[in-house]
Design a protein around this motif. Sequence first.
Motif, PDB file in Angstrom:
ATOM      1  N   UNK A 150     -10.183 -16.870   4.398  1.00 44.60           N
ATOM      2  CA  UNK A 150     -11.116 -16.787   5.517  1.00 44.60           C
ATOM      3  C   UNK A 150     -12.161 -15.714   5.271  1.00 44.60           C
ATOM      4  N   UNK A 151     -13.327 -15.891   5.873  1.00 44.95           N
ATOM      5  CA  UNK A 151     -14.395 -14.899   5.776  1.00 44.95           C
ATOM      6  C   UNK A 151     -14.676 -14.398   7.191  1.00 44.95           C
ATOM      7  N   UNK A 152     -14.417 -13.117   7.424  1.00 45.94           N
ATOM      8  CA  UNK A 152     -14.600 -12.543   8.748  1.00 45.94           C
ATOM      9  C   UNK A 152     -16.085 -12.450   9.067  1.00 45.94           C
ATOM     10  N   UNK A 153     -16.485 -13.029  10.199  1.00 49.50           N
ATOM     11  CA  UNK A 153     -17.881 -13.001  10.652  1.00 49.50           C
ATOM     12  C   UNK A 153     -18.106 -11.926  11.703  1.00 49.50           C
ATOM     13  N   UNK A 154     -17.069 -11.640  12.508  1.00 52.87           N
ATOM     14  CA  UNK A 154     -17.150 -10.551  13.488  1.00 52.87           C
ATOM     15  C   UNK A 154     -15.755 -10.140  13.916  1.00 52.87           C
ATOM     16  N   UNK A 155     -15.652  -8.895  14.364  1.00 55.65           N
ATOM     17  CA  UNK A 155     -14.375  -8.353  14.783  1.00 55.65           C
ATOM     18  C   UNK A 155     -13.549  -7.874  13.600  1.00 55.65           C
ATOM     19  N   UNK A 156     -12.326  -7.505  13.899  1.00 57.95           N
ATOM     20  CA  UNK A 156     -11.379  -7.067  12.857  1.00 57.95           C
ATOM     21  C   UNK A 156     -10.063  -7.807  13.062  1.00 57.95           C
ATOM     22  N   UNK A 157     -10.105  -9.135  12.934  1.00 59.16           N
ATOM     23  CA  UNK A 157      -8.903  -9.916  13.204  1.00 59.16           C
ATOM     24  C   UNK A 157      -7.792  -9.644  12.191  1.00 59.16           C
ATOM     25  N   UNK A 158      -6.577  -9.712  12.694  1.00 60.31           N
ATOM     26  CA  UNK A 158      -5.365  -9.599  11.873  1.00 60.31           C
ATOM     27  C   UNK A 158      -4.565 -10.874  12.078  1.00 60.31           C
ATOM     28  N   UNK A 159      -3.894 -11.322  11.019  1.00 62.35           N
ATOM     29  CA  UNK A 159      -3.110 -12.550  11.128  1.00 62.35           C
ATOM     30  C   UNK A 159      -1.646 -12.279  10.787  1.00 62.35           C
ATOM     31  N   UNK A 160      -0.780 -13.104  11.351  1.00 64.11           N
ATOM     32  CA  UNK A 160       0.645 -13.025  11.066  1.00 64.11           C
ATOM     33  C   UNK A 160       1.231 -14.425  11.218  1.00 64.11           C
ATOM     34  N   UNK A 161       2.420 -14.619  10.667  1.00 62.26           N
ATOM     35  CA  UNK A 161       3.011 -15.958  10.692  1.00 62.26           C
ATOM     36  C   UNK A 161       4.520 -15.890  10.541  1.00 62.26           C
ATOM     37  N   UNK A 162       5.140 -17.020  10.842  1.00 68.13           N
ATOM     38  CA  UNK A 162       6.551 -17.237  10.583  1.00 68.13           C
ATOM     39  C   UNK A 162       6.684 -18.651  10.035  1.00 68.13           C
ATOM     40  N   UNK A 163       7.348 -18.803   8.909  1.00 63.35           N
ATOM     41  CA  UNK A 163       7.578 -20.120   8.325  1.00 63.35           C
ATOM     42  C   UNK A 163       8.936 -20.609   8.813  1.00 63.35           C
ATOM     43  N   UNK A 164       8.945 -21.771   9.475  1.00 62.51           N
ATOM     44  CA  UNK A 164      10.178 -22.345   9.986  1.00 62.51           C
ATOM     45  C   UNK A 164      10.686 -23.494   9.123  1.00 62.51           C
ATOM     46  N   UNK A 165       9.810 -24.086   8.302  1.00 62.82           N
ATOM     47  CA  UNK A 165      10.189 -25.184   7.414  1.00 62.82           C
ATOM     48  C   UNK A 165       9.220 -25.202   6.240  1.00 62.82           C
ATOM     49  N   UNK A 166       9.761 -25.404   5.037  1.00 62.93           N
ATOM     50  CA  UNK A 166       8.895 -25.553   3.861  1.00 62.93           C
ATOM     51  C   UNK A 166       9.625 -26.401   2.834  1.00 62.93           C
ATOM     52  N   UNK A 167       8.978 -27.490   2.428  1.00 66.87           N
ATOM     53  CA  UNK A 167       9.526 -28.362   1.397  1.00 66.87           C
ATOM     54  C   UNK A 167       8.372 -29.067   0.705  1.00 66.87           C
ATOM     55  N   UNK A 168       8.316 -28.927  -0.604  1.00 72.16           N
ATOM     56  CA  UNK A 168       7.234 -29.478  -1.422  1.00 72.16           C
ATOM     57  C   UNK A 168       5.880 -29.094  -0.827  1.00 72.16           C
ATOM     58  N   UNK A 181       4.756 -29.539   2.287  1.00 72.03           N
ATOM     59  CA  UNK A 181       4.760 -29.476   3.754  1.00 72.03           C
ATOM     60  C   UNK A 181       5.289 -28.108   4.196  1.00 72.03           C
ATOM     61  N   UNK A 182       4.557 -27.473   5.111  1.00 70.87           N
ATOM     62  CA  UNK A 182       4.964 -26.183   5.668  1.00 70.87           C
ATOM     63  C   UNK A 182       4.751 -26.238   7.175  1.00 70.87           C
ATOM     64  N   UNK A 183       5.703 -25.685   7.932  1.00 75.43           N
ATOM     65  CA  UNK A 183       5.579 -25.648   9.391  1.00 75.43           C
ATOM     66  C   UNK A 183       6.044 -24.293   9.900  1.00 75.43           C
ATOM     67  N   UNK A 184       5.480 -23.881  11.024  1.00 78.47           N
ATOM     68  CA  UNK A 184       5.880 -22.618  11.607  1.00 78.47           C
ATOM     69  C   UNK A 184       4.959 -22.199  12.724  1.00 78.47           C
ATOM     70  N   UNK A 185       4.819 -20.885  12.856  1.00 79.04           N
ATOM     71  CA  UNK A 185       3.991 -20.281  13.904  1.00 79.04           C
ATOM     72  C   UNK A 185       2.990 -19.347  13.233  1.00 79.04           C
ATOM     73  N   UNK A 186       1.755 -19.373  13.711  1.00 77.67           N
ATOM     74  CA  UNK A 186       0.671 -18.540  13.186  1.00 77.67           C
ATOM     75  C   UNK A 186       0.043 -17.813  14.358  1.00 77.67           C
ATOM     76  N   UNK A 187      -0.373 -16.566  14.127  1.00 71.26           N
ATOM     77  CA  UNK A 187      -1.046 -15.787  15.163  1.00 71.26           C
ATOM     78  C   UNK A 187      -2.250 -15.077  14.558  1.00 71.26           C
ATOM     79  N   UNK A 188      -3.329 -15.029  15.319  1.00 71.19           N
ATOM     80  CA  UNK A 188      -4.528 -14.279  14.929  1.00 71.19           C
ATOM     81  C   UNK A 188      -5.023 -13.497  16.134  1.00 71.19           C
ATOM     82  N   UNK A 189      -5.528 -12.288  15.871  1.00 75.38           N
ATOM     83  CA  UNK A 189      -6.098 -11.479  16.949  1.00 75.38           C
ATOM     84  C   UNK A 189      -7.598 -11.764  17.054  1.00 75.38           C
ATOM     85  N   UNK A 190      -8.226 -11.192  18.068  1.00 75.01           N
ATOM     86  CA  UNK A 190      -9.627 -11.448  18.384  1.00 75.01           C
ATOM     87  C   UNK A 190     -10.541 -11.279  17.175  1.00 75.01           C
ATOM     88  N   UNK A 191     -11.436 -12.237  17.002  1.00 74.50           N
ATOM     89  CA  UNK A 191     -12.420 -12.190  15.928  1.00 74.50           C
ATOM     90  C   UNK A 191     -12.976 -13.571  15.665  1.00 74.50           C
TER      91      UNK A 191
END
Length: 127
Positions: free
Chosen positions: A26-44, A46-56
């Motif tokens: 990603x290329x930040x255009x404004x703000x100072x966003x931070x990202x985090x995630x949790x992987x709940x499934x991964x095979x070949x 395919x990946x699934x889980x939860x992703x979070x990003x802060x303001x930006x």
Amino acid sequence: MITYRPNEAVPGGDLVSLGSPDVLGGRVLSGTPEISARIDFQERDVTAGVFQATTGRIEVTFPFTEHATILSGVVRITDARGVAHTYAPGESYVIEEGDVVIWEVVTDFVQKSFLHVRGGALSVRPS
């Protein structure tokens, strides 16, 4: 089975900090966003889980096809044609691999459940 519910954010302590969105291309255009995630499934490819990003505001070229549902917060996504849509808890979207979007978190944070598929997906669309 894992259940995700709109308006019920996954606790931050369950997520792993990934830092700035540039770690995922990603290329930040404004703000100072931070990202985090949790992987709940991964095979070949395919990946699934939860992703979070802060303001930006970030420009992202998607390296995979993604189906996502917003769990908490609000995000505005603008496609390459300039068409914008605001997504709130319970709303879903699909972004195809290679699409370029502007991802703008308009609340303190946004959290989504996601399913990623990399390359080789069959595309069936109405004409």
